[in-house]
Write an enzyme that holds these catalytic residues in place. Structure first.
Site, PDB file in Angstrom:
ATOM      1  N   SER A  83     -19.784  94.870 -38.364  1.00 24.86           N
ATOM      2  CA  SER A  83     -19.885  95.031 -36.884  1.00 24.86           C
ATOM      3  C   SER A  83     -19.136  94.142 -35.875  1.00 24.86           C
ATOM      4  O   SER A  83     -19.380  94.358 -34.773  1.00 24.86           O
ATOM      5  CB  SER A  83     -21.381  95.149 -36.700  1.00 24.86           C
ATOM      6  OG  SER A  83     -21.999  96.256 -37.523  1.00 24.86           O
ATOM      7  N   GLY A 137     -15.771  93.467 -43.372  1.00 20.63           N
ATOM      8  CA  GLY A 137     -17.067  94.058 -43.590  1.00 20.63           C
ATOM      9  C   GLY A 137     -17.231  95.143 -42.904  1.00 20.63           C
ATOM     10  O   GLY A 137     -16.512  95.692 -42.236  1.00 20.63           O
ATOM     11  N   HIS A 138     -18.432  95.882 -43.294  1.00 22.44           N
ATOM     12  CA  HIS A 138     -18.602  97.123 -43.075  1.00 22.44           C
ATOM     13  C   HIS A 138     -18.604  97.297 -41.410  1.00 22.44           C
ATOM     14  O   HIS A 138     -19.148  96.569 -40.643  1.00 22.44           O
ATOM     15  CB  HIS A 138     -19.675  97.852 -43.610  1.00 22.44           C
ATOM     16  CG  HIS A 138     -21.052  96.963 -43.435  1.00 22.44           C
ATOM     17  ND1 HIS A 138     -22.361  97.575 -44.020  1.00 22.44           N
ATOM     18  CD2 HIS A 138     -21.255  95.815 -43.158  1.00 22.44           C
ATOM     19  CE1 HIS A 138     -23.255  96.598 -43.883  1.00 22.44           C
ATOM     20  NE2 HIS A 138     -22.520  95.427 -43.363  1.00 22.44           N
ATOM     21  N   ASN A 139     -18.309  98.313 -40.781  1.00 25.00           N
ATOM     22  CA  ASN A 139     -18.310  98.628 -39.344  1.00 25.00           C
ATOM     23  C   ASN A 139     -17.503  97.529 -38.664  1.00 25.00           C
ATOM     24  O   ASN A 139     -17.476  97.597 -37.165  1.00 25.00           O
ATOM     25  CB  ASN A 139     -19.652  98.743 -38.777  1.00 25.00           C
ATOM     26  CG  ASN A 139     -20.353  99.911 -39.246  1.00 25.00           C
ATOM     27  OD1 ASN A 139     -20.936 100.014 -40.322  1.00 25.00           O
ATOM     28  ND2 ASN A 139     -20.217 101.220 -38.679  1.00 25.00           N
TER      29      ASN A 139
END
Lengths: 342, 342, 342
Positions: C258, C238-240
């Site tokens: 994250s 996922g993002h980050n």
């Protein structure tokens, strides 16, 4: 439009006595009009039979409607098989032939008769494509790949070099056949060295593979998909795994490296198999199970993470929900016995 | 660079009183410099507020810092919404127009105004593309596909024939729309016959679908994705499934054939739904759950494999961890009662 | 063909005393002929040693066969490492050079020396490709993407703009790097507004990523894949999110936005991590686990949904299977104590 009589004749039920009726096509009970032919196979949908607008409905031979039905009922041995044949009849065969001028085929590729190769597809050297095979747009076929007769490779399929695909296979978009297996040797400094993956993938005849699956090549030898195997979407098959004839696997399941599934197994969705185990023929595995060891007994039914006998697992599941109550009963007994717990 | 004042004005907060400051752009607390605008929305990151170098930070209206903060604090109703608007402002709209000369568009395709079609993209006959829609490189659009206005199809998306996509939809790379559903009829010899999949997929407006998802076409009728649905990556949607308006589904979840999700549901990652069930609107399902039966009550919260009430499942989970202790307590009682067990 | 002596010398074991023998290549015990060199590393396959036709077999230094073996046995510290080197030796390096005339490269792209770019691959403006890097057919490289030296991007890989890939990386077919993270802000009417994803993905050196993975770009900043990371197929990042150096992740696992994995972790297949947590270095997580909170202790071993200590989880698993028996014992006690339950 065909008459109902014509349709039934075309699917091998010509001796049934039915009214004169023009049929537009097959349709679900809930969506059918009085010009459509529908079916009832799964009894979950029995209620839809009583409200359907369908002109005619295929039903199981021994089914007795509990209410009045406006549609004409046609009793058949297996409504699923019958409607499948109707769908077949109505699925327009819209097929292209020839090699598209924007396909790119390298030298020494062997092309069968009556094939189609779509635009932006690339076929590398020494590949061979059997008669009547259709390869859609944007497909990649690596060096020395062999594809049999009458196959259907959809847009964007990728097949790495040296893989072998039999006859009458269907592979859907985005599926990757023959990428490197996941093999690494840990080094003393914590890093990993790649183990070259020099084997291939061999897919036998009459196999269908869904979209965005990944079937890795063997380290040595072959990852093997048996005759008649059906794989749903997003399925992972690790290096050197083997899937026996006529085994079906639902979406998002994963089979780790070197694991062997016997023939005729039915595997639910999101199931996982650890590596290096063997699963007996005709094993049935419930969705989301985790299979951590070999299954010896053919026809076993399993469930759970890790999986055990399906029936036993239902019992444990049922008590799991009542654990708070069990704990309370235990505490009451301890109180009665004057056992003190914190 | 813009001034902080200009930015706040652009996002509808022009009446806030802020110092003169040039802003390079939005940044996370931990990475921001004194020329960046950051935000605190999730209180897990509160500590980063006290050490950030950010020049200014958007915080919730009622938040009271426990320590000194060097950044200028800007109180807003919802820092998430505010920073999203800032990101919007800074996300450069770098858009191409026109049909690339290495795109291939068959006859009788209807192209809207101000569209872009990238290289190596193939659009088959009788497809239509709405105004302002962007289709990146290496996309496949099958026969009779209809795509609405202002859509964004990323590189390598594959859409099979007859599927329908609404307006303002975003579809990310590798996603496959409209491949055949997984339908087979078992034969007496153990093999399976394919059920032709003659339906399509209908996607309504304002839908976003992540990368490498697979959404199968219906056997008959349509697989349906409602308005405003947001799907993460690697999600499976089976044939004839339906997803209600504004339902969001996290990555790697799978929805089996003919299952219907209501509107406004929130589905965690790696969740699985069996086929032929109905999920009430606004249902929330925890990650990794397995949904084995219909959910009647709108707003239900579920967890577990198989799933049951979220709160009850937490209790069972907690006792599950203590099972060894429970077993021991039981044995002690049996000893006291002189019950002999092996 | 090489002699056994030559092979051992080439893999750094030149001082071993072996018979004169020509070797065709490496092979599995079960498939080897008397001209093949095989190996025994996993003791599950010990029985195959006693029936193999292999001419020679690499075995662990201290292994004592329980039966007679016809093959010549070669004792080495680590048969896995040794056979990997043999495979390396035999894996033919069949490499293309040059930019294929049906590749499309936009202006201002920086191309290194000795690279290959395959047909129907598109490289957008301001990208850069390092020396000795191979980019196969049908790959998409977005604007400003930077790819290091000696990388291998297989057919159909998609890399969105601004992403950065280091040296010696291998990315398999169908993997999507840098698609938008899954970020939305709920609105009062039940719909969601997209949060623009303006960050990128940064992949360090010596990383291998399998087929059909999805690694999302950061909302702001970077999603980070550390040096030496190995990802299997169908993995979601996922993002980050951040993955520490030399961490390996098996197929179909998902790491939510994250979340940060430390270095040297080993993650089984079909594992899920919730977002915004931190996993200590060298954590080992069993297949199918669900990680719902941060892991503080380096070297932790975890299992379960939600996961807890591996050893404790095995105990709870074992009692879970016996829950029906436990319930029965409890009922018996209640009967003895004359407690009446329904």
């Amino acid at each position: 439009m065909r008459t109902l009589k014509e349709i039934l004749k075309a699917i091998g039920l010509g001796d049934l006595d039915v009214p004169e009726m023009l049929v537009r096509g097959p349709a679900k009970l809930s969506e059918a009009t009085n010009q459509d032919l529908s079916f009832l196979a799964n009894m979950k949908y029995e209620n839809e039979l009583y409200s359907t607008n369908a002109g005619a409905v295929l039903i199981p031979f021994d089914f007795q409607p509990a209410q009045e039905v406006s549609a004409h009922l046609i009793r058949v041995d297996d409504p699923h098989t019958a409607i499948a044949k109707v769908l077949e009849l109505y699925s327009k065969v819209e097929r292209n032939y020839g090699v598209h001028q924007q396909a790119l085929i390298e030298q020494n590729v062997q092309l069968g008769e009556h094939i189609y190769v779509g635009p932006f597809t690339y076929i590398d050297e020494h590949a061979s494509i059997g008669d009547y095979t259709t390869i859609a747009a944007q497909v990649y076929i690596g060096k020395n790949v062999s594809i049999g007769r009458n196959c259907d490779l959809h847009a964007g399929v990728k097949i790495y070099n040296n893989c072998v695909i039999g006859d009458n296979c269907i592979i859907h978009s985005g599926t990757v056949i023959g990428a490197d297996g996941f093999g690494f040797v840990p080094q003393k400094d914590g890093s990993y060295n790649k183990v070259p993956q020099t084997g291939n993938v061999v897919i036998k005849n009459n196999v269908e593979i869904g979209s965005n699956c990944t079937i890795d090549r063997a380290t040595m030898g072959s990852t093997l998909i048996g005759n008649g195997v059906k794989l749903d979407n997003l399925i992972q098959v690790g290096h050197n795994a083997e899937i026996g004839d006529n085994t079906v696997v639902a979406a998002q399941s994963g089979i780790s490296g070197s694991t062997k599934l016997g023939e005729g197994c039915m595997i639910g969705g999101q199931v996982g198999f650890v590596g290096h185990i063997t699963i007996a023929p005709f094993t049935m595995i419930n969705a989301k199970s985790g299979i951590s060891k070999s299954v010896q007994q053919p026809g076993s039914k399993l469930n759970g993470i890790p999986a055990f006998s399906f029936n036993d697992s239902l019992r444990s599941q049922s008590i799991y929900r009542k654990l708070p109550e069990l704990q309370k009963r235990l505490s009451e007994i301890e109180e009665i016995l004057s056992l003190h717990r914190k």
